[in-house]
Each structure stands twice: as C-alpha cells, then as structure tokens.
Write a protein that holds these residues in place. Sequence first.
Motif, PDB file in Angstrom:
ATOM      1  N   ARG A 165     -24.014 -84.414 -54.729  1.00 42.09           N
ATOM      2  CA  ARG A 165     -23.135 -85.350 -53.981  1.00 42.09           C
ATOM      3  C   ARG A 165     -22.594 -84.992 -52.741  1.00 42.09           C
ATOM      4  O   ARG A 165     -22.436 -85.704 -51.748  1.00 42.09           O
ATOM      5  CB  ARG A 165     -21.952 -85.703 -54.882  1.00 42.09           C
ATOM      6  N   ASP A 166     -22.221 -83.757 -52.719  1.00 46.45           N
ATOM      7  CA  ASP A 166     -21.691 -82.951 -51.453  1.00 46.45           C
ATOM      8  C   ASP A 166     -22.676 -83.240 -50.360  1.00 46.45           C
ATOM      9  O   ASP A 166     -22.090 -83.583 -49.315  1.00 46.45           O
ATOM     10  CB  ASP A 166     -21.152 -81.817 -51.867  1.00 46.45           C
ATOM     11  N   VAL A 167     -23.742 -82.744 -50.482  1.00 43.73           N
ATOM     12  CA  VAL A 167     -24.732 -82.715 -49.812  1.00 43.73           C
ATOM     13  C   VAL A 167     -25.090 -84.230 -48.982  1.00 43.73           C
ATOM     14  O   VAL A 167     -25.228 -84.374 -47.832  1.00 43.73           O
ATOM     15  CB  VAL A 167     -26.037 -82.220 -49.833  1.00 43.73           C
ATOM     16  N   ARG A 168     -25.280 -85.303 -49.888  1.00 41.56           N
ATOM     17  CA  ARG A 168     -25.268 -86.625 -49.541  1.00 41.56           C
ATOM     18  C   ARG A 168     -24.249 -87.051 -48.684  1.00 41.56           C
ATOM     19  O   ARG A 168     -24.544 -87.817 -47.664  1.00 41.56           O
ATOM     20  CB  ARG A 168     -25.498 -87.286 -50.739  1.00 41.56           C
ATOM     21  N   GLN A 169     -23.036 -86.748 -49.186  1.00 41.68           N
ATOM     22  CA  GLN A 169     -21.870 -87.201 -48.184  1.00 41.68           C
ATOM     23  C   GLN A 169     -21.790 -86.506 -46.984  1.00 41.68           C
ATOM     24  O   GLN A 169     -21.687 -87.424 -45.909  1.00 41.68           O
ATOM     25  CB  GLN A 169     -20.481 -86.772 -49.046  1.00 41.68           C
ATOM     26  N   ARG A 170     -22.197 -85.351 -46.851  1.00 38.97           N
ATOM     27  CA  ARG A 170     -21.998 -84.590 -45.500  1.00 38.97           C
ATOM     28  C   ARG A 170     -23.145 -85.413 -44.546  1.00 38.97           C
ATOM     29  O   ARG A 170     -22.960 -85.597 -43.254  1.00 38.97           O
ATOM     30  CB  ARG A 170     -22.364 -83.275 -45.609  1.00 38.97           C
ATOM     31  N   ILE A 171     -24.283 -85.736 -45.228  1.00 40.09           N
ATOM     32  CA  ILE A 171     -25.336 -86.294 -44.421  1.00 40.09           C
ATOM     33  C   ILE A 171     -25.033 -87.581 -43.829  1.00 40.09           C
ATOM     34  O   ILE A 171     -25.177 -88.273 -42.732  1.00 40.09           O
ATOM     35  CB  ILE A 171     -26.746 -86.112 -45.092  1.00 40.09           C
ATOM     36  N   GLN A 172     -24.298 -88.303 -44.732  1.00 46.30           N
ATOM     37  CA  GLN A 172     -23.882 -89.717 -44.634  1.00 46.30           C
ATOM     38  C   GLN A 172     -22.683 -89.756 -43.445  1.00 46.30           C
ATOM     39  O   GLN A 172     -23.011 -90.521 -42.439  1.00 46.30           O
ATOM     40  CB  GLN A 172     -23.127 -90.516 -45.966  1.00 46.30           C
ATOM     41  N   GLN A 173     -22.222 -88.873 -43.519  1.00 46.01           N
ATOM     42  CA  GLN A 173     -20.853 -88.624 -42.255  1.00 46.01           C
ATOM     43  C   GLN A 173     -21.730 -88.236 -41.117  1.00 46.01           C
ATOM     44  O   GLN A 173     -21.205 -88.673 -39.955  1.00 46.01           O
ATOM     45  CB  GLN A 173     -19.969 -87.543 -42.677  1.00 46.01           C
ATOM     46  N   ARG A 174     -22.701 -87.391 -41.143  1.00 46.66           N
ATOM     47  CA  ARG A 174     -23.213 -87.123 -39.836  1.00 46.66           C
ATOM     48  C   ARG A 174     -24.097 -88.197 -39.117  1.00 46.66           C
ATOM     49  O   ARG A 174     -24.271 -88.567 -37.940  1.00 46.66           O
ATOM     50  CB  ARG A 174     -24.483 -85.958 -40.102  1.00 46.66           C
ATOM     51  N   ILE A 175     -24.846 -89.174 -39.978  1.00 50.81           N
ATOM     52  CA  ILE A 175     -25.380 -90.412 -39.580  1.00 50.81           C
ATOM     53  C   ILE A 175     -24.540 -91.281 -38.801  1.00 50.81           C
ATOM     54  O   ILE A 175     -24.559 -92.035 -37.871  1.00 50.81           O
ATOM     55  CB  ILE A 175     -26.182 -90.952 -40.860  1.00 50.81           C
ATOM     56  N   ALA A 176     -23.127 -91.450 -39.577  1.00 53.09           N
ATOM     57  CA  ALA A 176     -22.339 -92.533 -39.109  1.00 53.09           C
ATOM     58  C   ALA A 176     -21.461 -91.973 -37.938  1.00 53.09           C
ATOM     59  O   ALA A 176     -21.427 -92.762 -36.894  1.00 53.09           O
ATOM     60  CB  ALA A 176     -21.276 -92.664 -40.277  1.00 53.09           C
ATOM     61  N   GLN A 177     -21.434 -90.616 -37.783  1.00 51.28           N
ATOM     62  CA  GLN A 177     -21.038 -89.927 -36.545  1.00 51.28           C
ATOM     63  C   GLN A 177     -21.818 -90.512 -35.362  1.00 51.28           C
ATOM     64  O   GLN A 177     -21.571 -90.878 -34.464  1.00 51.28           O
ATOM     65  CB  GLN A 177     -20.549 -88.628 -36.752  1.00 51.28           C
ATOM     66  N   ALA A 178     -23.101 -90.321 -35.597  1.00 47.93           N
ATOM     67  CA  ALA A 178     -24.496 -90.246 -34.488  1.00 47.93           C
ATOM     68  C   ALA A 178     -24.449 -91.590 -34.213  1.00 47.93           C
ATOM     69  O   ALA A 178     -24.680 -91.849 -32.892  1.00 47.93           O
ATOM     70  CB  ALA A 178     -25.588 -89.689 -35.110  1.00 47.93           C
ATOM     71  N   PHE A 179     -24.199 -92.645 -35.024  1.00 47.69           N
ATOM     72  CA  PHE A 179     -24.361 -94.146 -34.641  1.00 47.69           C
ATOM     73  C   PHE A 179     -23.208 -94.743 -34.380  1.00 47.69           C
ATOM     74  O   PHE A 179     -23.119 -96.169 -34.353  1.00 47.69           O
ATOM     75  CB  PHE A 179     -25.399 -94.498 -35.585  1.00 47.69           C
TER      76      PHE A 179
END
Length: 302
Positions: A165-179
């Motif tokens: 879950r933690d890994v998923r959340q960090r990837i989600q946050q990185r995508i949101a930041q990039a876009f």
Amino acid sequence: MLFGFTFRIEYPILTCHCCTYIGALQGTAGVMSSQRSCGAVVLPPSRCRAGFCAAQGRDIHLYFRLHPQLIERALPGASPPAGLRCTPRRCGRGVTDAVITREEAERIRRIAERGLSLGGSDGGASILDLHSGALSLGKHFVNLYRYFGDKIRDIFTEEDFALYRDVRQRIQQRIAQAFGISPAVLYLTKPTFFSRINTTEAKTTHDEYWHPHIDKVTYGSFDYTSLLYLSDYAEDFGGGRFVFMDTDSNKTVEPQAGRVSFFTSGSENLHRVEKVRWGTRYAITISFTCNPDHSIGDPVLT
C-alpha cells in the motif's frame, strides 16, 4: 442535455491542441540508461494522436474541456466534473529512480515470488493480482484466496500488504505531481498486478506479452499507467526492455529494481515489451483511473 441546456459536440475539433507535453529534454537518448538517476526524467512523445483527450467520452466532460467559456456564460460558477479534474490534458511519460528504493523493490519482489510459487503459467508469462486474487495456474487463472484458503496467511503477512500500500501511494503521488493534479482525484484501478516473465514458450495468448498495444484500448479504465521494476536488465534477465513506439524513433526503458516508469495511457504512448531472452523479469503494473466508478481498494489479508 446539461442542466436544461442542450449542447452539440463537434468531434472533429478534438485534435492535439488539448494535449501538451509535460516537459521536454534536449538531446535525450533513445535508450534510458541503466545508471540510476536522482530524480524523474520526463520524455515527450513524438506526437499526440488526435482524439486522445476525448477518450474519456462523456459529452459533459468534452464540453467542459473544449468550451469552458461557454459553460461559464451559460452556468456561472459551474465547475468541471470530478473526473475531469484528473483526466489527462497533458500527454507525457516519465521515469524515476527516486520514489522506491532498491531495498523496497527487493522486498516487493519477494512478495511476488512467494505468491507466484503457488502457481504459474505453463507459458512464459505469469501474473499475480493481489486485489482480485487472480493467479496464473497452467493455462488458466484461479482465485488464490479461494483456491488456497487459509494457506494464504502462510505466504503473505500484514507487513507485506502494508508495504504494498505504501509503495502504491508514493507512486500515485509522484504521478499526480508530474501531471499537476491532486492525488485525491486519482484512483487505483484494475488490473493492477505482478508479472513474471521468462523464456518458456507461450502456450496461450495470455503468454504473448510482446505485442504492441495501447493501455486505454486494452484496459478501458486506465488513464495513467505505472510500472515498478523488481529486477535488473542485463543482470537478472536479457531482453525484456520496455519500448515506447514513437514515429521518429523508439524510446526504451531498461528495467532496474526500484525504477518506476509512468505515462498517460492513451494512444500517444503505444508500447511493447521485448521478448525475454534469458533469465526472469519481475515487475508490477499499477494503474490509475479518473473515474471513481472504476476504482478498486487496496488488497486486504483476510
């Protein structure tokens, strides 16, 4: 019909004016180096194919996107639907080694190895989906939670699922930041799954992972796709690189444990995976949607 107003949608105007790329690197090489970088690298696709921004498909969404001034005059104070606040308006892709550590990737890989040890495809490509329970077994799939029952607790731990879950959340946050969107309007969607690829000859079409495809076409709910690599190109396996198929030249990502590749899921990011020539390649595909109706929850060890 929108709050009593009828609008005509002119589909021919859906061209690439609504897709602007998320940055550009001058002199970017066609192959992403296996050397680990300290941040995200954003690569511009060579083109944005017409109609991508229309892929979400609802008239109200299209009209908010294409004619916001008319909407404002007709309905002062109206705001776009929640899904549109996430729907890609900028086509792009990125690669980063700064979100997930190698040690975390190795721990995630061990989760995949333990789960896939319960089954595996007769062909060269096996999948494990902790959300739905789908597991390759021979030429078919089974639900590992039903098929193995209480034995699952001997395979996975609460700590495994917490790390997932933690890994998923960090990837989600990185995508949101990039876009440039809020993580709150980005939803995990299916299928999100581990993959294990080796050199065994394909036995069914499910084993034929190497065909070019567009994620939005293959999986209708996808708006953003990410891959976390769990093994190293040229050390754990040969071949198996991820290839963006652009018109001017291919852009190739070399998997490294902990490397995350992410991109908008439309036709601007046509891609394929090279056939694995030796060894075993592990990765996890983590997918996101803008539509809460297509969202899924994190897996829970019951």
